[in-house]
Design a protein around this motif. Structure first.
Motif, short mmCIF file in Angstrom:
data_model
loop_
_atom_site.label_atom_id
_atom_site.label_comp_id
_atom_site.label_asym_id
_atom_site.label_seq_id
_atom_site.Cartn_x
_atom_site.Cartn_y
_atom_site.Cartn_z
N PHE A 107 -8.44 23.15 11.86
CA PHE A 107 -7.00 23.08 11.89
C PHE A 107 -6.57 21.94 12.80
O PHE A 107 -7.26 21.56 13.74
N GLY A 108 -5.40 21.38 12.54
CA GLY A 108 -4.89 20.33 13.40
C GLY A 108 -4.00 19.37 12.65
O GLY A 108 -3.73 19.53 11.45
N THR A 109 -3.51 18.36 13.37
CA THR A 109 -2.65 17.33 12.79
C THR A 109 -3.46 16.04 12.68
O THR A 109 -4.10 15.61 13.65
N TYR A 110 -3.41 15.42 11.50
CA TYR A 110 -4.22 14.24 11.21
C TYR A 110 -3.32 13.11 10.69
O TYR A 110 -2.33 13.36 10.00
N CYS B 125 -3.51 25.21 4.31
CA CYS B 125 -3.44 26.36 5.22
C CYS B 125 -4.81 26.84 5.65
O CYS B 125 -4.92 27.80 6.40
N SER B 126 -5.87 26.20 5.16
CA SER B 126 -7.22 26.60 5.52
C SER B 126 -7.84 25.58 6.46
O SER B 126 -7.63 24.37 6.31
N ALA B 127 -8.63 26.06 7.43
CA ALA B 127 -9.30 25.14 8.35
C ALA B 127 -10.34 24.31 7.63
O ALA B 127 -10.71 23.23 8.08
N THR B 128 -10.85 24.80 6.51
CA THR B 128 -11.82 24.05 5.70
C THR B 128 -11.15 23.70 4.38
O THR B 128 -11.22 24.45 3.42
N SER B 129 -10.48 22.57 4.36
CA SER B 129 -9.70 22.16 3.19
C SER B 129 -10.21 20.81 2.67
O SER B 129 -10.61 19.95 3.45
N LEU C 202 -0.50 14.67 8.19
CA LEU C 202 -0.59 16.00 7.57
C LEU C 202 -1.07 16.99 8.62
O LEU C 202 -1.79 16.63 9.56
N THR C 203 -0.67 18.22 8.45
CA THR C 203 -1.03 19.29 9.38
C THR C 203 -1.73 20.41 8.62
O THR C 203 -1.20 20.91 7.61
N LEU C 204 -2.91 20.77 9.09
CA LEU C 204 -3.63 21.92 8.55
C LEU C 204 -3.39 23.09 9.49
O LEU C 204 -3.75 23.03 10.68
N SER D 211 0.83 -1.21 0.00
CA SER D 211 0.00 0.00 0.00
C SER D 211 0.86 1.26 0.00
O SER D 211 1.87 1.34 0.71
N ALA D 212 0.44 2.24 -0.80
CA ALA D 212 1.13 3.53 -0.85
C ALA D 212 0.19 4.55 -1.46
O ALA D 212 -0.68 4.21 -2.27
N PHE D 213 0.35 5.82 -1.05
CA PHE D 213 -0.49 6.88 -1.62
C PHE D 213 0.23 8.21 -1.50
O PHE D 213 1.20 8.36 -0.74
N ASN D 214 -0.25 9.17 -2.24
CA ASN D 214 0.19 10.55 -2.08
C ASN D 214 -1.04 11.45 -2.05
O ASN D 214 -2.17 10.99 -2.27
N PHE D 215 -0.83 12.72 -1.76
CA PHE D 215 -1.96 13.65 -1.71
C PHE D 215 -1.50 15.04 -2.09
O PHE D 215 -0.30 15.35 -2.05
#
Length: 290
Positions: free
Chosen positions: A98-101, A52-56, A121-123, A43-47
């Motif tokens: 916002f936050g780290t996911y 930088c937006s809280a609603t991304s 990832l961090t928003l 398994s592998a993925f990218n994004f």
């Protein structure tokens, strides 16, 4: 079967991705089935997308090997997160805070479940810097404010534009800079500039003001006082506990209203300055040695 002959070319067509076509030298063209690897996926993925937006909403793309046929996506923490079809190969995922996911994906095929892969990832809004040439100034002095970390800047109060702006505050002031970076992300920062430096001397039943600058200082302090006759003062500097650290005698007069005091020997920190004569002692002024 394929004859024992040199091969000129091999091709896999997008029209028939499960077939391989082989051309030989003078012995014809042959086609064979592609047999998938008898292994589960790696398994592998990218994004991609603006984070930088809280609603991304970000696009996630599967890049797993060994021909996966099904997928499972998850996000931790899940609050405020929406996955557009968690079982799809290339979902979009929307975030509302916002936050780290941690985003996890597992790909599978007919030979079994693949490995679980996770990316973090961090928003967050852009980090905007705000600094000044001095954090403590005397009344009437100017200060330069400097923004960093973005492309355009607007400062309040005054609605001034630019990475570098100048102010002459008449009192202690909090400044806010709102900035936009090259991706259109918006962030802000604040700083304070303290206006002080004025003390009062009760001398012969009259009051005189004196100014001390620059404050903060690196090496020298300038002291200005207006007197109507020659007056001898001791300049005293104490630490926060009241211990006398430096003392220097000097004379002020109508013709000599300014004297300079060398404080380069002081360690960095907060001190108090006081002017003392044979008749009176002034109020103490806080000074900062940098």
């Amino acid at each position: 079967g394929l004859p024992n002959t040199p091969v000129m070319d091999m091709e896999i067509s997008p029209i028939s991705p499960t077939k391989i076509t082989i051309a030989t030298f003078g012995r014809g063209v042959y086609q064979a089935d592609i047999v998938p690897s008898p292994l589960p996926p790696v398994s592998a993925f990218n994004f991609g997308g603006i984070t930088c937006s809280a609603t991304s909403t970000l696009a996630f793309n599967d890049i797993s090997t060994n021909s996966p046929t099904s997928w499972s996506w998850s996000v931790t923490p899940a609050t405020g997160v929406t996955i557009n079809t968690p079982s799809s190969q290339n979902p979009s995922i929307s975030f509302s805070n916002f936050g780290t996911y941690s985003v996890s994906m597992k790909a599978n095929n007919g030979f079994g479940a693949g490995s679980l892969t996770t990316k973090t990832l961090t928003l967050a809004p852009p980090v905007i810097g705000a600094s000044s040439t001095a954090s403590f100034i005397c009344s009437g002095q100017s200060v330069i404010l400097i923004g960093s970390g973005a492309s355009t800047y607007t400062w309040q109060p005054g609605n001034l534009n630019g990475a570098v702006v100048g102010y002459t505050p008449v009192a202690t002031q909090i400044y806010t800079v709102t900035a936009t970076d090259a991706l259109g992300c918006i962030g802000s920062s604040t700083l304070s500039v303290i206006v002080g430096c004025t003390g009062v001397i009760a001398y012969s039943n009259s009051e005189f003001t004196y100014n001390v600058f620059p404050n903060p200082t690196y090496d020298k302090l300038n002291i200005i006082i207006n007197v109507d006759k020659p007056t001898d003062f001791d300049i005293e500097i104490t630490d926060v506990s009241g211990k006398l650290i430096l003392k220097q005698g000097t004379r002020f007069s109508a013709d000599k209203t300014e004297n300079q005091f060398n404080v380069s020997s002081l360690s960095n920190g907060v001190y108090f300055l006081k002017l003392v004569s044979s008749e009176v002692a002034s109020q103490a002024i806080k000074i900062i040695k940098q």
